[in-house]
Design an enzyme around this catalytic site. Structure first.
Site, PDB file in Angstrom:
ATOM      1  N   LYS A  10       0.827  -1.216   0.000  1.00 32.78           N
ATOM      2  CA  LYS A  10       0.000   0.000   0.000  1.00 32.78           C
ATOM      3  C   LYS A  10       0.862   1.268   0.000  1.00 32.78           C
ATOM      4  O   LYS A  10       2.075   1.206   0.290  1.00 32.78           O
ATOM      5  CB  LYS A  10      -0.936  -0.034   1.207  1.00 32.78           C
ATOM      6  CG  LYS A  10      -1.992  -1.145   1.128  1.00 32.78           C
ATOM      7  CD  LYS A  10      -2.969  -1.058   2.303  1.00 32.78           C
ATOM      8  CE  LYS A  10      -4.035  -2.136   2.214  1.00 32.78           C
ATOM      9  NZ  LYS A  10      -5.030  -2.016   3.320  1.00 32.78           N
ATOM     10  N   TYR A  50     -12.515  -1.621  -3.585  1.00 33.74           N
ATOM     11  CA  TYR A  50     -13.014  -1.721  -2.207  1.00 33.74           C
ATOM     12  C   TYR A  50     -14.536  -1.555  -2.136  1.00 33.74           C
ATOM     13  O   TYR A  50     -15.058  -1.193  -1.078  1.00 33.74           O
ATOM     14  CB  TYR A  50     -12.321  -0.687  -1.323  1.00 33.74           C
ATOM     15  CG  TYR A  50     -10.943  -1.117  -0.838  1.00 33.74           C
ATOM     16  CD1 TYR A  50     -10.786  -2.249  -0.029  1.00 33.74           C
ATOM     17  CD2 TYR A  50      -9.803  -0.387  -1.149  1.00 33.74           C
ATOM     18  CE1 TYR A  50      -9.535  -2.648   0.430  1.00 33.74           C
ATOM     19  CE2 TYR A  50      -8.545  -0.771  -0.688  1.00 33.74           C
ATOM     20  CZ  TYR A  50      -8.421  -1.911   0.097  1.00 33.74           C
ATOM     21  OH  TYR A  50      -7.181  -2.298   0.563  1.00 33.74           O
ATOM     22  N   PHE A  58     -15.312   4.229   7.377  1.00 34.88           N
ATOM     23  CA  PHE A  58     -13.951   4.593   6.999  1.00 34.88           C
ATOM     24  C   PHE A  58     -13.731   4.611   5.490  1.00 34.88           C
ATOM     25  O   PHE A  58     -12.610   4.858   5.031  1.00 34.88           O
ATOM     26  CB  PHE A  58     -12.943   3.641   7.663  1.00 34.88           C
ATOM     27  CG  PHE A  58     -13.133   2.173   7.331  1.00 34.88           C
ATOM     28  CD1 PHE A  58     -12.688   1.642   6.126  1.00 34.88           C
ATOM     29  CD2 PHE A  58     -13.760   1.316   8.242  1.00 34.88           C
ATOM     30  CE1 PHE A  58     -12.855   0.296   5.824  1.00 34.88           C
ATOM     31  CE2 PHE A  58     -13.924  -0.035   7.944  1.00 34.88           C
ATOM     32  CZ  PHE A  58     -13.480  -0.542   6.729  1.00 34.88           C
ATOM     33  N   ARG A  86      -2.471 -14.390   4.155  1.00 37.32           N
ATOM     34  CA  ARG A  86      -3.132 -13.709   5.280  1.00 37.32           C
ATOM     35  C   ARG A  86      -2.326 -13.934   6.557  1.00 37.32           C
ATOM     36  O   ARG A  86      -2.207 -13.043   7.382  1.00 37.32           O
ATOM     37  CB  ARG A  86      -4.571 -14.215   5.474  1.00 37.32           C
ATOM     38  CG  ARG A  86      -5.569 -13.871   4.368  1.00 37.32           C
ATOM     39  CD  ARG A  86      -5.887 -12.412   4.196  1.00 37.32           C
ATOM     40  NE  ARG A  86      -6.386 -11.747   5.359  1.00 37.32           N
ATOM     41  CZ  ARG A  86      -7.137 -10.626   5.307  1.00 37.32           C
ATOM     42  NH1 ARG A  86      -7.489 -10.080   4.129  1.00 37.32           N
ATOM     43  NH2 ARG A  86      -7.518 -10.029   6.395  1.00 37.32           N
ATOM     44  N   THR A  92      -5.650  -7.152  10.490  1.00 36.14           N
ATOM     45  CA  THR A  92      -5.911  -5.841   9.881  1.00 36.14           C
ATOM     46  C   THR A  92      -5.323  -4.719  10.738  1.00 36.14           C
ATOM     47  O   THR A  92      -4.670  -3.809  10.215  1.00 36.14           O
ATOM     48  CB  THR A  92      -7.434  -5.624   9.733  1.00 36.14           C
ATOM     49  OG1 THR A  92      -7.987  -6.736   9.033  1.00 36.14           O
ATOM     50  CG2 THR A  92      -7.731  -4.340   8.994  1.00 36.14           C
ATOM     51  N   ARG A 103       2.352  -6.762   8.844  1.00 33.60           N
ATOM     52  CA  ARG A 103       1.646  -5.622   9.438  1.00 33.60           C
ATOM     53  C   ARG A 103       2.218  -5.271  10.815  1.00 33.60           C
ATOM     54  O   ARG A 103       2.311  -4.090  11.165  1.00 33.60           O
ATOM     55  CB  ARG A 103       0.151  -5.904   9.490  1.00 33.60           C
ATOM     56  CG  ARG A 103      -0.503  -5.706   8.097  1.00 33.60           C
ATOM     57  CD  ARG A 103      -1.907  -6.207   8.065  1.00 33.60           C
ATOM     58  NE  ARG A 103      -2.642  -5.736   6.870  1.00 33.60           N
ATOM     59  CZ  ARG A 103      -3.818  -6.224   6.504  1.00 33.60           C
ATOM     60  NH1 ARG A 103      -4.407  -7.183   7.208  1.00 33.60           N
ATOM     61  NH2 ARG A 103      -4.425  -5.745   5.434  1.00 33.60           N
ATOM     62  N   ASN A 113      -2.027   0.171   6.805  1.00 35.02           N
ATOM     63  CA  ASN A 113      -1.532  -1.113   7.329  1.00 35.02           C
ATOM     64  C   ASN A 113      -0.674  -1.882   6.325  1.00 35.02           C
ATOM     65  O   ASN A 113      -0.632  -3.103   6.319  1.00 35.02           O
ATOM     66  CB  ASN A 113      -2.697  -1.950   7.861  1.00 35.02           C
ATOM     67  CG  ASN A 113      -3.738  -2.253   6.810  1.00 35.02           C
ATOM     68  OD1 ASN A 113      -3.587  -1.860   5.660  1.00 35.02           O
ATOM     69  ND2 ASN A 113      -4.780  -2.972   7.190  1.00 35.02           N
ATOM     70  N   HIS A 116      -2.211  -5.400   1.461  1.00 31.39           N
ATOM     71  CA  HIS A 116      -3.528  -6.029   1.261  1.00 31.39           C
ATOM     72  C   HIS A 116      -3.333  -7.517   0.992  1.00 31.39           C
ATOM     73  O   HIS A 116      -2.314  -7.920   0.418  1.00 31.39           O
ATOM     74  CB  HIS A 116      -4.229  -5.407   0.048  1.00 31.39           C
ATOM     75  CG  HIS A 116      -5.427  -6.181  -0.418  1.00 31.39           C
ATOM     76  ND1 HIS A 116      -6.653  -6.063   0.183  1.00 31.39           N
ATOM     77  CD2 HIS A 116      -5.564  -7.122  -1.401  1.00 31.39           C
ATOM     78  CE1 HIS A 116      -7.508  -6.899  -0.404  1.00 31.39           C
ATOM     79  NE2 HIS A 116      -6.880  -7.537  -1.378  1.00 31.39           N
ATOM     80  N   GLU A 127      -9.652 -10.200  -7.905  1.00 33.06           N
ATOM     81  CA  GLU A 127      -8.717  -9.094  -7.672  1.00 33.06           C
ATOM     82  C   GLU A 127      -7.522  -9.174  -8.627  1.00 33.06           C
ATOM     83  O   GLU A 127      -7.054  -8.141  -9.125  1.00 33.06           O
ATOM     84  CB  GLU A 127      -8.272  -9.100  -6.207  1.00 33.06           C
ATOM     85  CG  GLU A 127      -9.423  -8.713  -5.279  1.00 33.06           C
ATOM     86  CD  GLU A 127      -9.120  -8.849  -3.792  1.00 33.06           C
ATOM     87  OE1 GLU A 127     -10.020  -8.554  -2.991  1.00 33.06           O
ATOM     88  OE2 GLU A 127      -7.991  -9.251  -3.421  1.00 33.06           O
TER      89      GLU A 127
END
Ligand code: IDP
Ligand code: MG
Length: 140
Positions: A10, A50, A58, A86, A92, A103, A113, A116, A127
């Site tokens: 990100k 998203y 948010f 993950r 998250t 993270r 964070n 993704h 995706e």
């Protein structure tokens, strides 16, 4: 169980100069990088990507953050890729992330964070296809 997942490094992590360190984590965790591109998301792309979160409080801030600078989009391959990635990235909210996760080590807060990761094989496929055409992905 699928063998592909989709990742984003990100804008916070790219801006902080952590792209290389996160690539090392990807390789150390046993993933093959099938495709990668540095790009700046348009507002339209970020909203589309998203869309599932569009009613969350948010959402506006998330779109602003995700379009704030360049990010790296990646298609990754490994057995059980979605679950494995993950686990590699962690929770998250970095405050809840386990030690040695990406993270935990690179995220600033629940929004910024660092990375993704797709949450299901179905979403991983969608995706990857959102950013890469078939001709940009290895065929085997
Ligand atoms: P995930 O990225 O771990 O799958 P999601 O719940 O799908 O988490 O949320 C997508 C992204 O939205 C998060 O990675 C984070 O950047 C942002 N986000 C999630 N929850 C919050 C929140 O409570 N406040 C601010 N941003 C959030
Ligand atoms: Mg998610």
């Amino acid at each position: 169980m699928g063998n592909k997942t989709f990742a984003i490094i990100k804008p916070d992590a790219v801006k902080a100069g952590n792209t290389g360190k996160i690539y090392d984590r990807i390789i150390q965790a046993g993933f093959d990088i099938l495709a990668a591109q540095l790009l700046r998301l348009s507002e339209e792309q970020a909203k589309g990507f998203y869309a599932v979160h569009h009613e969350r409080p948010f959402f506006g801030d998330l779109i602003e953050f995700m379009t704030s600078g360049p990010c790296m989009v990646l298609a990754l391959q490994k057995d059980n890729a979605v679950e494995s990635w993950r686990k590699t990235i962690g929770a998250t909210n970095p405050q809840d992330a386990e030690d040695n996760t990406i993270r935990k080590d690179f995220a600033s807060n629940v929004q910024e964070n660092a990375v993704h990761g797709s949450d299901s094989d179905e979403n991983a496929q969608k995706e990857i296809a959102f950013f890469f055409s078939d001709s940009e992905l290895p065929s085997n």
